[in-house]
Scaffold this active site. Structure first.
Site, PDB file in Angstrom:
ATOM      1  CD  GLU A 177      37.299  51.329  22.168  1.00  0.00           C
ATOM      2  OE1 GLU A 177      38.226  51.588  21.377  1.00  0.00           O
ATOM      3  OE2 GLU A 177      37.473  51.223  23.396  1.00  0.00           O
TER       4      GLU A 177
ATOM      5  CD  GLU B  45      39.289  48.533  26.074  1.00  0.00           C
ATOM      6  OE1 GLU B  45      39.983  49.493  25.655  1.00  0.00           O
ATOM      7  OE2 GLU B  45      38.799  47.674  25.322  1.00  0.00           O
TER       8      GLU B  45
END
Length: 215
Positions: A52, A152
């Site tokens: 991320e 995720e």
């Protein structure tokens, strides 16, 4: 690891002579030692580092990266990723499956095909399966030659509904609560018992015990 209050620079980490570079070298050496222990036992590793990276950089309000490894921008991030990749390769580490996490609008952070095996996507609080399919389509449009995973997730639509909608993730990984409450009535905030039962009852979901043996 958060950007706020962190003075560690991803750009300086790949510059010889900086304190960040010295820290990076020590950390990479420790990680390689551990990974080689697993490699010597024949254990592969799904390796998802520096996830991320873009954070809120591409949001309409032009925010910042959440983590230090994205805070110096895409070029510094890619150099850091490739430095790690090259170091592990030089050390003889070859048991890693490299997963890069996309945020859909951050493809300039992509390290490159030769440095990535799987494209991961992290999704939270999206309960409409068709919306998840839209994200899956967007990733596959840019990376049709790569495996795509739900790397995720939390509080998303039933996994069977995602598959029905056409979001054919290679694997999924729910985020877990941290309070270690395993009582029967406990409702997990990211993937409760009903979610897991739906996923594991689906014939399209393969668990480890169903994989073919290569021995």
């Amino acid at each position: 690891f958060y950007t706020d209050g962190n003075h560690f620079s991803a750009r300086r980490a790949t510059e010889e002579g900086t304190w960040e570079n010295e820290v990076l070298k020590v950390d990479l050496a420790k990680m390689a030692d551990m990974l080689l222990l697993l490699q010597n036992k024949g254990i592969p590793v799904v390796w998802r580092p520096l996830h991320e990276a873009a954070g809120n950089i591409y949001e309409p309000w032009h925010g910042t990266a959440w983590f230090w490894w994205g805070n110096d921008g895409a070029e510094a991030y890619k150099k850091l990723w490739r430095t790690m990749f090259d170091y592990f390769t030089e050390r003889g580490v070859n048991n890693l499956i490299w997963v890069w996490t996309t945020q859909l609008n951050d493809f300039e952070f992509y390290p490159g095909d030769e440095y990535v095996d799987i494209i991961g996507r992290d999704i939270y609080n999206v309960t409409n399966a068709s919306d998840i399919r839209t994200q899956w389509d967007h990733i596959n449009q840019f990376f049709p030659h790569k495996i795509v995973s739900l790397s995720e997730m939390g509080n998303v639509s039933a996994y069977g509904a995602q598959l029905d909608a056409g979001a054919m993730w290679s694997y999924f990984m729910p985020w877990y609560d941290n309070d270690n409450d395993y009582t029967a009535g406990y409702k997990h905030m990211h993937a409760d018992i009903a979610w897991w039962r739906n996923a594991l009852a689906d014939s399209r979901v393969i668990t480890r015990d169903e994989l073919p043996s290569f021995k």
